[in-house]
Motif scaffolding. Structure first.
Motif, PDB file in Angstrom:
ATOM      1  N   VAL A 167     -20.778  -1.508   4.519  1.00  0.00           N
ATOM      2  CA  VAL A 167     -20.285  -2.689   5.240  1.00  0.00           C
ATOM      3  C   VAL A 167     -18.948  -2.419   5.930  1.00  0.00           C
ATOM      4  CG1 VAL A 167     -19.500  -5.082   5.000  1.00  0.00           C
ATOM      5  CG2 VAL A 167     -21.549  -4.318   3.788  1.00  0.00           C
ATOM      6  N   ASN A 168     -17.994  -1.910   5.181  1.00  0.00           N
ATOM      7  CA  ASN A 168     -16.688  -1.708   5.815  1.00  0.00           C
ATOM      8  C   ASN A 168     -16.679  -0.579   6.845  1.00  0.00           C
ATOM      9  OD1 ASN A 168     -15.109  -3.875   5.007  1.00  0.00           O
ATOM     10  ND2 ASN A 168     -14.830  -2.984   2.961  1.00  0.00           N
ATOM     11  N   PRO A 169     -17.325   0.564   6.556  1.00  0.00           N
ATOM     12  CA  PRO A 169     -17.406   1.574   7.621  1.00  0.00           C
ATOM     13  C   PRO A 169     -18.054   1.044   8.906  1.00  0.00           C
ATOM     14  CG  PRO A 169     -17.990   2.557   5.521  1.00  0.00           C
ATOM     15  CD  PRO A 169     -17.815   1.092   5.267  1.00  0.00           C
ATOM     16  N   VAL A 170     -19.123   0.274   8.763  1.00  0.00           N
ATOM     17  CA  VAL A 170     -19.758  -0.280   9.969  1.00  0.00           C
ATOM     18  C   VAL A 170     -18.784  -1.210  10.684  1.00  0.00           C
ATOM     19  CG1 VAL A 170     -21.558  -1.865  10.771  1.00  0.00           C
ATOM     20  CG2 VAL A 170     -22.152   0.010   9.225  1.00  0.00           C
ATOM     21  N   GLU A 220     -22.270 -10.396   8.801  1.00  0.00           N
ATOM     22  CA  GLU A 220     -21.499 -11.620   8.551  1.00  0.00           C
ATOM     23  C   GLU A 220     -21.778 -12.156   7.152  1.00  0.00           C
ATOM     24  OE1 GLU A 220     -22.122 -15.120  11.113  1.00  0.00           O
ATOM     25  OE2 GLU A 220     -19.946 -15.401  10.973  1.00  0.00           O
ATOM     26  N   LYS A 221     -23.031 -12.054   6.734  1.00  0.00           N
ATOM     27  CA  LYS A 221     -23.364 -12.523   5.385  1.00  0.00           C
ATOM     28  C   LYS A 221     -22.641 -11.705   4.328  1.00  0.00           C
ATOM     29  CE  LYS A 221     -27.895 -14.506   6.320  1.00  0.00           C
ATOM     30  NZ  LYS A 221     -29.227 -13.986   6.684  1.00  0.00           N
ATOM     31  N   ARG A 223     -14.383 -10.627   8.009  1.00  0.00           N
ATOM     32  CA  ARG A 223     -14.219  -9.526   8.964  1.00  0.00           C
ATOM     33  C   ARG A 223     -14.933  -9.835  10.274  1.00  0.00           C
ATOM     34  NH1 ARG A 223     -13.743  -3.365   7.558  1.00  0.00           N
ATOM     35  NH2 ARG A 223     -12.349  -3.585   9.341  1.00  0.00           N
ATOM     36  N   MET A 224     -16.054 -10.555  10.192  1.00  0.00           N
ATOM     37  CA  MET A 224     -16.731 -10.928  11.438  1.00  0.00           C
ATOM     38  C   MET A 224     -15.841 -11.866  12.249  1.00  0.00           C
ATOM     39  SD  MET A 224     -19.322 -10.208  13.246  1.00  0.00           S
ATOM     40  CE  MET A 224     -20.586  -9.479  12.205  1.00  0.00           C
ATOM     41  N   ASP A 225     -15.180 -12.801  11.560  1.00  0.00           N
ATOM     42  CA  ASP A 225     -14.237 -13.672  12.266  1.00  0.00           C
ATOM     43  C   ASP A 225     -13.169 -12.836  12.966  1.00  0.00           C
ATOM     44  OD1 ASP A 225     -15.570 -15.899  11.384  1.00  0.00           O
ATOM     45  OD2 ASP A 225     -14.138 -16.419   9.812  1.00  0.00           O
ATOM     46  N   GLU A 226     -12.662 -11.849  12.252  1.00  0.00           N
ATOM     47  CA  GLU A 226     -11.608 -11.013  12.830  1.00  0.00           C
ATOM     48  C   GLU A 226     -12.128 -10.209  14.020  1.00  0.00           C
ATOM     49  OE1 GLU A 226      -9.483 -10.541   8.452  1.00  0.00           O
ATOM     50  OE2 GLU A 226     -10.378  -8.772   9.405  1.00  0.00           O
ATOM     51  N   LEU A 227     -13.354  -9.730  13.897  1.00  0.00           N
ATOM     52  CA  LEU A 227     -13.945  -8.972  15.005  1.00  0.00           C
ATOM     53  C   LEU A 227     -14.063  -9.847  16.251  1.00  0.00           C
ATOM     54  CD1 LEU A 227     -15.273  -6.365  16.042  1.00  0.00           C
ATOM     55  CD2 LEU A 227     -17.436  -7.179  15.099  1.00  0.00           C
ATOM     56  N   GLY A 242     -25.573 -19.346  16.010  1.00  0.00           N
ATOM     57  CA  GLY A 242     -26.190 -18.940  14.747  1.00  0.00           C
ATOM     58  C   GLY A 242     -26.984 -17.662  14.888  1.00  0.00           C
ATOM     59  N   TRP A 243     -26.458 -16.702  15.666  1.00  0.00           N
ATOM     60  CA  TRP A 243     -27.132 -15.416  15.903  1.00  0.00           C
ATOM     61  C   TRP A 243     -28.491 -15.631  16.519  1.00  0.00           C
ATOM     62  CZ3 TRP A 243     -23.675 -11.617  15.548  1.00  0.00           C
ATOM     63  CH2 TRP A 243     -22.594 -11.774  14.675  1.00  0.00           C
ATOM     64  N   LYS A 244     -28.530 -16.500  17.473  1.00  0.00           N
ATOM     65  CA  LYS A 244     -29.762 -16.770  18.225  1.00  0.00           C
ATOM     66  C   LYS A 244     -29.412 -16.873  19.710  1.00  0.00           C
ATOM     67  CE  LYS A 244     -31.057 -20.574  16.033  1.00  0.00           C
ATOM     68  NZ  LYS A 244     -30.419 -20.614  14.706  1.00  0.00           N
ATOM     69  N   THR A 245     -30.376 -16.555  20.542  1.00  0.00           N
ATOM     70  CA  THR A 245     -30.215 -16.804  21.970  1.00  0.00           C
ATOM     71  C   THR A 245     -30.893 -18.119  22.294  1.00  0.00           C
ATOM     72  OG1 THR A 245     -30.256 -14.440  22.423  1.00  0.00           O
ATOM     73  CG2 THR A 245     -30.647 -15.893  24.284  1.00  0.00           C
ATOM     74  N   THR A 246     -30.128 -19.070  22.820  1.00  0.00           N
ATOM     75  CA  THR A 246     -30.752 -20.335  23.220  1.00  0.00           C
ATOM     76  C   THR A 246     -31.558 -20.084  24.497  1.00  0.00           C
ATOM     77  OG1 THR A 246     -28.879 -20.963  24.610  1.00  0.00           O
ATOM     78  CG2 THR A 246     -28.786 -21.642  22.302  1.00  0.00           C
ATOM     79  N   PRO A 247     -32.551 -20.937  24.768  1.00  0.00           N
ATOM     80  CA  PRO A 247     -33.342 -20.746  25.999  1.00  0.00           C
ATOM     81  C   PRO A 247     -32.470 -20.732  27.256  1.00  0.00           C
ATOM     82  CG  PRO A 247     -34.402 -22.344  24.557  1.00  0.00           C
ATOM     83  CD  PRO A 247     -33.062 -22.051  23.943  1.00  0.00           C
ATOM     84  N   ALA A 248     -31.473 -21.619  27.299  1.00  0.00           N
ATOM     85  CA  ALA A 248     -30.614 -21.668  28.494  1.00  0.00           C
ATOM     86  C   ALA A 248     -29.800 -20.378  28.620  1.00  0.00           C
ATOM     87  CB  ALA A 248     -29.689 -22.875  28.432  1.00  0.00           C
ATOM     88  N   ALA A 249     -29.310 -19.874  27.498  1.00  0.00           N
ATOM     89  CA  ALA A 249     -28.547 -18.622  27.537  1.00  0.00           C
ATOM     90  C   ALA A 249     -29.465 -17.469  27.933  1.00  0.00           C
ATOM     91  CB  ALA A 249     -27.894 -18.352  26.180  1.00  0.00           C
ATOM     92  N   HIS A 250     -30.683 -17.498  27.422  1.00  0.00           N
ATOM     93  CA  HIS A 250     -31.618 -16.433  27.786  1.00  0.00           C
ATOM     94  C   HIS A 250     -31.866 -16.414  29.281  1.00  0.00           C
ATOM     95  CE1 HIS A 250     -35.360 -14.158  28.148  1.00  0.00           C
ATOM     96  NE2 HIS A 250     -34.925 -13.520  27.086  1.00  0.00           N
TER      97      HIS A 250
END
Lengths: 246, 246
Positions: free
Chosen positions: A126-129, A187-188, A193-197, A229-237
């Motif tokens: 996790v931390n190396p990644v 993130e889970k 760290r994800m917030d920091e990224l 939520g780690w998803k692509t919405t249709p409009a974003a797609h």
């Protein structure tokens, strides 16, 4: 993730002898030097980003085969040792070869994605990644490309599907690709760290040197992707991945 | 939204005579010229953005009072007529007074937010409100401010709470403020137009003239806000609204 259903691995880019070595490692791991196999795979991954994108699946299969046949983990230990060595020398690798560095990050993320212990990602990775992704989100990685602003709308919008039309942006490309693949899992494992990224990623927009238009689109997309939520919405797609209509 | 619990309206900025007119309109609407009251409120809203931000609540109360007392809607009709007049002349208003234009958008959005028919927003206002927000998202509104890039991180990050430290960015400010207030309702009434509005907002990042750093932050925040389902995540809140710590 999980055990692959078919034993098809893209090993065509290896020479004939190495292909044979890999096939044997998969079928009869006890018959080959598994530490050597680990090194061969890592070496090849650093040179071939296409292979590094899916090397994890084969590594997982070899680990399973070795565990089943001998109850050992020579291959896994060899693999993780090499990953750690390269990790420790990552700045040198990056300075020597940007391509090699990007392949390395692709590889370690793919290993993180596929290797499981009790069906959980490996805590040790996790931390190396994260460290690798943080490196990709540093100002010099985000903004090192030449500023290329298209002539307004229509040039870049929707162009995430047309990489050939865009300036190279290897590290940003790699960052968003990996976040699409393993962001949610990471993130889970460590939300802070994800917030920091994402602080670094948002800060990218404020860099005095500016971002290329393509980098802006890539980062904007991943910000939306995570926020949804780690998803692509249709409009974003439609916005990011459809051909330009006007 | 809904009936205000206390009859406290910020009418201190009106002259004494008008304050009396408004108080009477609220208590005994039949005793005053309600069309005049509507005009007084709109006129004042165009000059006073603080008042226009919450004029909707008072308008709703007068409508309720008139309906209860006389079963009529003279005030509402007068209000909507004036809103429509100003709407039709919005480009002239904008050219004449950017502040007046921004106050108008603030006002019509607030009216949209408060005025209900059968507990639903007024359909008749959906497109006019969208048209105003689309106008705020045009390139000349997004990028008209001078490009002011801060000296890297720390200058603007977290500065959404410190408007005094930033260059004026009236239309972008107004756009994101209104989207925070009525974006979710608007999207429910017409999702396609919201998608189109966010295409303009994303395109803003690609404008050849660039955006100010503050405008980038504001737009980034609203993009995340919508993507997260019209919510601010804790991490986004920390990034956009907390004081800078480093």
């Amino acid at each position: 993730m999980g055990e692959p259903s078919r034993e098809e691995y893209k090993i065509q880019s290896f020479d004939a002898e190495t292909q044979q070595l890999l096939k044997t490692a998969l079928k009869d791991p006890g018959a080959v030097d598994l530490e050597k196999v680990a090194n061969v795979i890592v070496d090849h991954s650093l040179q071939d980003c296409v292979f590094s994108k899916e090397a994890g699946r084969m590594c997982y299969a070899i680990i399973q085969a070795e565990s089943k046949q001998a109850g050992q983990s020579v291959f896994r230990r060899g693999l993780l040792n090499r990953l750690q060595q390269e990790y420790q020398a990552r700045e040198q690798l990056r300075a020597r070869s940007l391509q090699g560095w990007v392949c390395y990050v692709t590889f370690i993320c793919n290993i993180f994605d596929y290797l499981r212990v009790n069906n959980m990602p490996m805590m040790a990775l996790v931390n190396p990644v994260y460290d690798c992704l943080f490196r990709l989100a540093q100002p010099d990685s985000l903004s090192k490309e030449e500023e290329v602003r298209g002539p307004g709308k229509g040039r870049w919008v929707g162009s995430l599907t047309q990489p050939s039309a865009s300036p190279p942006s290897m590290e940003v490309d790699c960052l968003v690709l990996q976040l699409h693949r393993v962001g949610e899992q990471l993130e889970k494992m460590n939300g802070q760290r994800m917030d920091e990224l994402f602080v670094l990623i948002r800060d990218g927009f404020l860099l005095p040197t500016g971002l290329s238009s393509l980098a802006q689109l890539l980062l904007l997309e991943i910000i939306e992707f995570r926020a949804a939520g780690w998803k692509t919405t249709p409009a974003a797609h439609k916005y990011y991945y459809s051909e330009v209509s006007d």
